[in-house]
Motif scaffolding. Structure first.
Motif, PDB file in Angstrom:
ATOM      1  N   ARG A 110       0.868  -1.168   0.000  1.00 51.40           N
ATOM      2  CA  ARG A 110       0.000   0.000   0.000  1.00 51.40           C
ATOM      3  C   ARG A 110       0.902   1.214   0.000  1.00 51.40           C
ATOM      4  N   PHE A 111       0.444   2.272  -0.636  1.00 50.89           N
ATOM      5  CA  PHE A 111       1.269   3.478  -0.718  1.00 50.89           C
ATOM      6  C   PHE A 111       0.551   4.648  -0.059  1.00 50.89           C
ATOM      7  N   GLN A 112       1.349   5.649   0.315  1.00 51.51           N
ATOM      8  CA  GLN A 112       0.759   6.872   0.873  1.00 51.51           C
ATOM      9  C   GLN A 112       1.477   8.088   0.287  1.00 51.51           C
ATOM     10  N   TRP A 113       0.743   9.150   0.201  1.00 47.72           N
ATOM     11  CA  TRP A 113       1.280  10.404  -0.329  1.00 47.72           C
ATOM     12  C   TRP A 113       2.307  10.970   0.631  1.00 47.72           C
ATOM     13  N   MET A 114       3.438  11.422   0.106  1.00 49.07           N
ATOM     14  CA  MET A 114       4.454  12.086   0.931  1.00 49.07           C
ATOM     15  C   MET A 114       4.086  13.565   1.030  1.00 49.07           C
ATOM     16  N   GLY A 115       2.982  13.814   1.691  1.00 47.97           N
ATOM     17  CA  GLY A 115       2.415  15.166   1.724  1.00 47.97           C
ATOM     18  C   GLY A 115       3.399  16.214   2.205  1.00 47.97           C
ATOM     19  N   GLY A 116       3.560  17.252   1.434  1.00 49.43           N
ATOM     20  CA  GLY A 116       4.425  18.365   1.820  1.00 49.43           C
ATOM     21  C   GLY A 116       5.823  18.281   1.249  1.00 49.43           C
ATOM     22  N   TYR A 117       6.202  17.100   0.736  1.00 51.18           N
ATOM     23  CA  TYR A 117       7.564  16.948   0.191  1.00 51.18           C
ATOM     24  C   TYR A 117       7.548  17.479  -1.248  1.00 51.18           C
ATOM     25  N   PRO A 118       8.090  18.665  -1.489  1.00 50.98           N
ATOM     26  CA  PRO A 118       7.857  19.324  -2.786  1.00 50.98           C
ATOM     27  C   PRO A 118       8.535  18.615  -3.949  1.00 50.98           C
ATOM     28  N   ASP A 119       7.989  18.806  -5.129  1.00 52.37           N
ATOM     29  CA  ASP A 119       8.768  18.529  -6.337  1.00 52.37           C
ATOM     30  C   ASP A 119      10.076  19.309  -6.212  1.00 52.37           C
ATOM     31  N   TYR A 120      11.095  18.884  -6.964  1.00 48.78           N
ATOM     32  CA  TYR A 120      12.397  19.525  -6.758  1.00 48.78           C
ATOM     33  C   TYR A 120      12.502  20.896  -7.430  1.00 48.78           C
ATOM     34  N   TYR A 121      11.577  21.184  -8.346  1.00 41.82           N
ATOM     35  CA  TYR A 121      11.545  22.529  -8.959  1.00 41.82           C
ATOM     36  C   TYR A 121      10.097  23.034  -8.912  1.00 41.82           C
ATOM     37  N   PRO A 122       9.582  23.221  -7.707  1.00 41.00           N
ATOM     38  CA  PRO A 122       8.136  23.466  -7.565  1.00 41.00           C
ATOM     39  C   PRO A 122       7.663  24.745  -8.212  1.00 41.00           C
ATOM     40  N   GLU A 123       8.592  25.667  -8.480  1.00 38.26           N
ATOM     41  CA  GLU A 123       8.166  26.939  -9.077  1.00 38.26           C
ATOM     42  C   GLU A 123       8.004  26.846 -10.595  1.00 38.26           C
TER      43      GLU A 123
END
Ligand SMILES: Cc1cc2nc3c(=O)[nH]c(=O)nc-3n(C[C@H](O)[C@H](O)[C@H](O)COP(=O)(O)OP(=O)(O)OC[C@H]3O[C@@H](n4cnc5c(N)ncnc54)[C@H](O)[C@@H]3O)c2cc1C
Length: 547
Positions: A110-123
């Motif tokens: 089962r998987f879970q979202w890594m909530g809050g861990y941004p993409d590395y280029y979020p902008e």
């Protein structure tokens, strides 16, 4: 005399790519065997954090992440650039969600979202400041029975009696600074107690991923032969018809009616290949990838006529060469109150940038040697590796030269061999920027990514803090990696290509044995395992559809 056996599909390597590919082949009706060189299964995947970057999968969508195929496409195109054909990038995005759903269907994972861990280029357009990566939920190792003993150990095993996820590390590092640090520490023990009370033996991160995939293979009756390295591909009339391997000292010919999937990882532990393809300084001592990843499948594919790509690059990360092996410093590098300098004593990079980027900058400007410098305030505030805040660092770190300390900046400079006046000027300048809360020199803190492993209680910027409380510490930083990312060139269907772009019939590759769909970049946490699983899955389906 070689023993000959025959399957529809032979998979070399029981890591993220190989096990997902084998499961896809088997669940689509093909007789499948996995041969694994090491005495254990799981490869680097078992050692890893098992962050998985696959936009628009059912887990992130169910968590309410506002992802769309169009956003993911825009983002990945911007991150990867023209290095990788758009059709391959788009195949990853199109097939990734199905690969995750497939794994959810056919394994206990089962998987879970890594909530809050941004993409590395979020902008960048389509980037997600709160992230779109997932990681395994706790997996009950009891499901594996005796096979659990054959799981490659974690890079840094979690303490007994805890259930720790990737997303916990941010808060654990802040245990002396933020109430959520202590709450997280309590939670990781509480989770364990709850699951143990149900009779479970919970494992997480890469242990869970590799264990869960293996459990899927057990249920699908797919054998995984340990201590069985692929040595050569059998090529007949231009088609790959099987592999040669050794098992129990015996040569084995394993014929493959539908195809061979190379999932044998990168060449991070092959010194000759690293020196041939990669820039100096390079070696095999700074990688944390699985020791058995020596590029065998890449070489075998090359001998069968395959093209190679991205061989100069790796999934880089700044490492500290600690006595018991390289340490991939992540939060330690990003928390406020430290500064990177090279041999001139000058800063040269945004210390909190994505790990691959920091090492790219090190190589581009020949910033060797490199040191990470911090003061006693930083030591008092943050967890460092496993050393609790305020505690002294181990004597062995000083003894092997990974760490140096002194009561003055000038004294520290003399000990690490950089010009004292230059280091003093660097620290003074950095302190001025930190007090203003804005790094106008290297933009540390400008991206939401920089702030992830930072200190929200630090003002005016969570990413910047002055170095002014002696003693001062300098950690040696070397250009390490999680593994290499260059290998066999494949198309959108995971088929291996010749230099002229034609397909080698019967040969497929995925994971670090193949040239990465990420090109020279790294879109977000899980950018190696997400594509490895996706193209492994794709290869399995392709072989099932082939004749
Ligand atoms: C500490 C650490 C943390 C990481 N964290 C993350 C993360 O959170 N997210 C992420 O995306 N990536 C992460 N990575 C990187 C990731 O683990 C690898 O990139 C990924 O596992 C590659 O998958 P793979 O299937 O290609 O190779 P692997 O998982 O390494 O599997 C390759 C397998 O092939 C076997 N093999 C080698 N040669 C042969 C041969 N001749 N015959 C048969 N078998 C052979 C190996 O023994 C190995 O078992 C991390 C890596 C490390 C070490």
């Amino acid at each position: 005399m070689a023993v000959t056996v025959e399957y529809d599909v032979v998979v070399a390597g029981a890591g993220a790519a190989g096990m997902t590919g084998a499961l896809a082949a088997a669940r689509n009706g093909l007789s499948t065997v996995v041969i694994e060189k090491a005495a254990v299964f799981g490869g680097s995947a078992a050692r890893s954090g098992a962050g998985i970057w696959v936009p628009n999968n059912e887990v992130v969508l169910a968590a309410g992440v506002p992802d769309t195929p169009a956003q993911a496409d825009t983002y990945l195109a911007a991150v990867v650039g023209a290095e990788v054909p758009a059709v391959r990038r788009q195949a990853f995005l199109a097939n990734g969600p199905a690969a995750i759903s497939f794994v959810l269907t056919w394994t206990p994972l089962r998987f879970q979202w890594m909530g809050g861990y941004p993409d590395y280029y979020p902008e960048l357009s389509g980037g997600m400041p709160n992230g779109r990566s997932i990681e395994p939920a706790a997996f009950d190792a009891n499901i594996l029975g005796d096979e659990y003993a054959n799981l490659n150990p974690a890079y840094i095993p979690t303490p007994a009696g805890t259930v720790i996820y990737d997303v916990d590390y941010k808060w654990l590092a802040l245990i002396a600074r933020h109430p959520k640090g202590l709450a997280t520490a309590t939670d990781i023990v509480w989770r364990y107690l709850q699951l143990a009370a149900q009779g479970q033996n919970p494992i997480t991160m890469g242990q869970a991923l590799a264990g869960g995939l293996r459990a899927g293979l057990i249920a699908a009756d797919v054998p995984v032969w340990l201590n069985t390295p692929l040595t050569e591909l059998i090529v007949e009339n231009g088609r790959v018809a099987g592999v040669l391997a050794t098992r129990d000292g015996q040569q084995l010919e394993i014929r493959a009616r539908r195809g061979v999937l190379i999932g044998s990882g990168g060449f991070e532990h092959n010194l000759a290949m690293r020196q041939q393809y990669q820039a100096a300084p390079i070696g095999v001592d700074w990688t944390v990838g699985a020791a058995s990843n020596t590029g065998d499948g890449i070489r075998a594919g090359q001998e069968a006529g395959a093209a190679l790509g991205l061989m100069d690059d790796s999934w880089w990360g700044p490492m500290i060469p600690l006595p018991d092996g390289p340490y991939f410093c992540l939060s330690e590098r990003t928390l406020p109150g430290n500064v990177f300098v090279d041999g001139t004593g000058k800063r040269f990079v945004n210390e909190a940038a994505p790990y691959s980027d920091v090492v790219h900058v090190m190589y581009a400007g020949a910033h060797f040697p490199c040191w990470m410098i911090h003061d006693q305030q930083y030591r008092n505030r943050y967890l460092f590796q496993e050393i609790a805040p305020a505690l002294p660092y181990p004597a062995s770190w000083y003894a092997n030269g990974a760490l140096v300390s002194d009561w003055t900046i000038e004294g520290l400079a003399a000990k690490i061999g950089v010009p004292p006046a230059a280091l003093r000027a660097t620290v003074d300048r950095f302190n001025t920027l930190a007090k203003a809360g804005k790094d106008t020199d290297f933009k540390r803190g400008d991206s939401a990514y920089d702030a992830y492993f930072a200190d929200p209680t630090n003002t005016p910027s969570p990413c910047l803090s002055a170095l002014s409380l002696p003693p001062y510490y300098a950690f040696k930083i070397v250009p390490g990696d999680l593994g290499t990312k260059g290998g066999l060139v494949t198309d959108a269907r995971a088929r291996v290509l010749r230099p002229d772009g034609t397909v080698i019939p019967g040969l497929y590759a995925a994971g670090n044995a193949s040239a990465a769909v990420m090109g020279h970049s790294y879109a977000g946490a899980g950018s190696t395992i997400g594509p490895a699983m996706t193209f492994g899955y794709t290869a399995g389906l392709e072989m099932a559809a082939s004749t």
